[in-house]
Motif scaffolding. Structure first.
Motif, PDB file in Angstrom:
ATOM      1  N   LYS A  85      11.758   2.537 -13.595  1.00 51.32           N
ATOM      2  CA  LYS A  85      11.518   1.495 -14.595  1.00 51.32           C
ATOM      3  C   LYS A  85      10.065   1.038 -14.533  1.00 51.32           C
ATOM      4  O   LYS A  85       9.425   0.790 -15.560  1.00 51.32           O
ATOM      5  N   GLU A  86       9.536   0.942 -13.317  1.00 49.69           N
ATOM      6  CA  GLU A  86       8.145   0.511 -13.150  1.00 49.69           C
ATOM      7  C   GLU A  86       7.176   1.588 -13.643  1.00 49.69           C
ATOM      8  O   GLU A  86       6.156   1.285 -14.253  1.00 49.69           O
ATOM      9  N   VAL A  87       7.500   2.850 -13.375  1.00 48.14           N
ATOM     10  CA  VAL A  87       6.685   3.962 -13.885  1.00 48.14           C
ATOM     11  C   VAL A  87       6.635   3.908 -15.402  1.00 48.14           C
ATOM     12  O   VAL A  87       5.578   4.060 -16.018  1.00 48.14           O
ATOM     13  N   LYS A 118      -4.877  13.314   6.255  1.00 42.79           N
ATOM     14  CA  LYS A 118      -5.523  13.264   7.567  1.00 42.79           C
ATOM     15  C   LYS A 118      -7.044  13.314   7.478  1.00 42.79           C
ATOM     16  O   LYS A 118      -7.745  12.766   8.326  1.00 42.79           O
ATOM     17  N   GLN A 119      -7.564  13.991   6.458  1.00 44.68           N
ATOM     18  CA  GLN A 119      -9.021  14.113   6.333  1.00 44.68           C
ATOM     19  C   GLN A 119      -9.662  12.862   5.748  1.00 44.68           C
ATOM     20  O   GLN A 119     -10.676  12.381   6.245  1.00 44.68           O
ATOM     21  N   SER A 120      -9.092  12.351   4.656  1.00 41.64           N
ATOM     22  CA  SER A 120      -9.723  11.224   3.961  1.00 41.64           C
ATOM     23  C   SER A 120      -9.128   9.874   4.328  1.00 41.64           C
ATOM     24  O   SER A 120      -9.751   8.832   4.098  1.00 41.64           O
ATOM     25  N   GLY A 121      -7.904   9.871   4.863  1.00 38.77           N
ATOM     26  CA  GLY A 121      -7.248   8.616   5.175  1.00 38.77           C
ATOM     27  C   GLY A 121      -6.550   7.998   3.972  1.00 38.77           C
ATOM     28  O   GLY A 121      -5.989   6.905   4.056  1.00 38.77           O
ATOM     29  N   ALA A 122      -6.590   8.711   2.831  1.00 41.45           N
ATOM     30  CA  ALA A 122      -5.931   8.219   1.624  1.00 41.45           C
ATOM     31  C   ALA A 122      -4.430   8.070   1.886  1.00 41.45           C
ATOM     32  O   ALA A 122      -3.832   8.883   2.584  1.00 41.45           O
ATOM     33  N   SER A 123      -3.843   7.036   1.317  1.00 42.04           N
ATOM     34  CA  SER A 123      -2.454   6.718   1.637  1.00 42.04           C
ATOM     35  C   SER A 123      -1.606   6.445   0.400  1.00 42.04           C
ATOM     36  O   SER A 123      -2.115   6.044  -0.652  1.00 42.04           O
ATOM     37  N   GLY A 124      -0.307   6.657   0.561  1.00 39.76           N
ATOM     38  CA  GLY A 124       0.654   6.268  -0.459  1.00 39.76           C
ATOM     39  C   GLY A 124       0.891   7.276  -1.552  1.00 39.76           C
ATOM     40  O   GLY A 124       0.341   8.376  -1.539  1.00 39.76           O
ATOM     41  N   ILE A 125       1.699   6.885  -2.531  1.00 40.74           N
ATOM     42  CA  ILE A 125       2.097   7.826  -3.582  1.00 40.74           C
ATOM     43  C   ILE A 125       0.934   8.264  -4.462  1.00 40.74           C
ATOM     44  O   ILE A 125       0.946   9.361  -5.009  1.00 40.74           O
ATOM     45  N   ALA A 147       7.595   2.615  -2.666  1.00 42.48           N
ATOM     46  CA  ALA A 147       6.916   3.307  -3.767  1.00 42.48           C
ATOM     47  C   ALA A 147       6.726   2.359  -4.954  1.00 42.48           C
ATOM     48  O   ALA A 147       5.676   2.371  -5.611  1.00 42.48           O
ATOM     49  N   THR A 148       7.715   1.532  -5.211  1.00 49.12           N
ATOM     50  CA  THR A 148       7.640   0.581  -6.323  1.00 49.12           C
ATOM     51  C   THR A 148       6.563  -0.464  -6.077  1.00 49.12           C
ATOM     52  O   THR A 148       5.813  -0.835  -6.988  1.00 49.12           O
ATOM     53  N   LYS A 152       2.535  -1.265  -8.209  1.00 47.26           N
ATOM     54  CA  LYS A 152       1.882  -2.476  -8.700  1.00 47.26           C
ATOM     55  C   LYS A 152       0.388  -2.443  -8.396  1.00 47.26           C
ATOM     56  O   LYS A 152      -0.434  -2.895  -9.194  1.00 47.26           O
ATOM     57  N   HIS A 153       0.039  -1.888  -7.243  1.00 48.14           N
ATOM     58  CA  HIS A 153      -1.372  -1.766  -6.882  1.00 48.14           C
ATOM     59  C   HIS A 153      -2.044  -0.649  -7.684  1.00 48.14           C
ATOM     60  O   HIS A 153      -3.235  -0.730  -7.997  1.00 48.14           O
ATOM     61  N   TYR A 154      -1.267   0.382  -8.013  1.00 48.14           N
ATOM     62  CA  TYR A 154      -1.816   1.460  -8.859  1.00 48.14           C
ATOM     63  C   TYR A 154      -2.174   0.905 -10.234  1.00 48.14           C
ATOM     64  O   TYR A 154      -3.213   1.245 -10.795  1.00 48.14           O
ATOM     65  N   GLU A 155      -1.330   0.046 -10.749  1.00 52.62           N
ATOM     66  CA  GLU A 155      -1.583  -0.562 -12.053  1.00 52.62           C
ATOM     67  C   GLU A 155      -2.882  -1.347 -12.047  1.00 52.62           C
ATOM     68  O   GLU A 155      -3.711  -1.234 -12.966  1.00 52.62           O
TER      69      GLU A 155
END
Length: 231
Positions: A85-87, A118-125, A147-148, A152-155
């Motif tokens: 629903k959030e997507v 592991k290389q960049s430290g990027a996290s999450g979906i 994930a939901t 909200k932070h992706y938005e």
């Protein structure tokens, strides 16, 4: 003579029966195909089918990754209804097909909120870089969000870039969503090259340099995207 006529009649009758049988089967399949509901994210949070509801060049590709995406979403368990629903809500806000967002998240993290590069430290979906973490939150804390919650932070992250996501034809393509996440400056400036060696950003993402020429370009990203979509 009569026997011959009877045999011919039987053959004709059998042929007619076969034709009718095939016709009935075809009609049944056609009716089922036409009446079976095509369920998009907007219509059903269960996502029994994932369809591309807009005219995008990725339409056929969406179907090719459908099963993988559905499996990844199902792995979210009870959260998947809220997540979808959030997507859908964010997709409407961006003016993009929700299928493209799901493909993007799948490419970046297999839709796993705890995923860490592991290389960049990027996290999450959506693989948020450490430097871009929400205020007062560490990357480790970000990975503990659902994930939901991460959506909200992706938005917040992607909406300011909305006007730069469309290509010359006015369509939003998955490549632009990817660039917006990986290198916002390249999206805003319309650059072909995102990062070059020996910059730290290049080293952290050098796995995206498909032809090993010391540059991460849009062409490289297209190859990466296609390597997932076309399997």
């Amino acid at each position: 003579m009569l026997t011959d006529i009877e045999n011919i009649a039987k053959l004709i009758l059998m042929s007619v029966i076969k034709v009718l049988f095939v016709f009935m089967c075809f009609s049944f399949i056609t009716v089922v195909s036409l009446t079976r509901p095509l369920i998009s994210i907007e219509l059903s949070a269960n996502m029994e089918e994932l369809i591309n509801i807009a005219d995008y060049t990725e339409a056929k590709s969406v179907l090719k990754v459908k099963k993988k995406i559905l499996t990844a979403v199902d792995d979210l368990g009870k959260e998947k209804v809220t997540f979808l629903k959030e997507v859908n809500r964010i997709a409407k806000e961006l003016g993009v097909d929700p299928s493209l967002l799901l493909i993007k998240f799948y490419i970046e993290s297999k839709i796993k909120p705890w995923e860490r590069n592991k290389q960049s430290g990027a996290s999450g979906i959506f693989q948020l870089m450490p430097a871009n973490m929400p205020k007062g939150m560490t990357a480790k804390q970000f990975r503990t969000l659902t994930a939901t919650e991460q959506l909200k932070h992706y938005e917040v992250y992607i909406l300011p870039l909305k006007k730069y996501l469309r290509n010359k034809d006015g369509k939003i393509e998955i490549e632009n969503l990817y660039v917006g996440n990986l290198c916002p400056a390249a999206l805003v400036e319309g650059r072909e090259t995102l990062y070059s060696a020996p910059s730290q950003a290049y080293l952290q993402n050098k796995g995206l340099d498909c032809n090993r020429d010391g540059k991460i370009t849009r062409k490289d990203l297209r190859k990466v995207i296609n390597s997932y979509i076309e399997k």
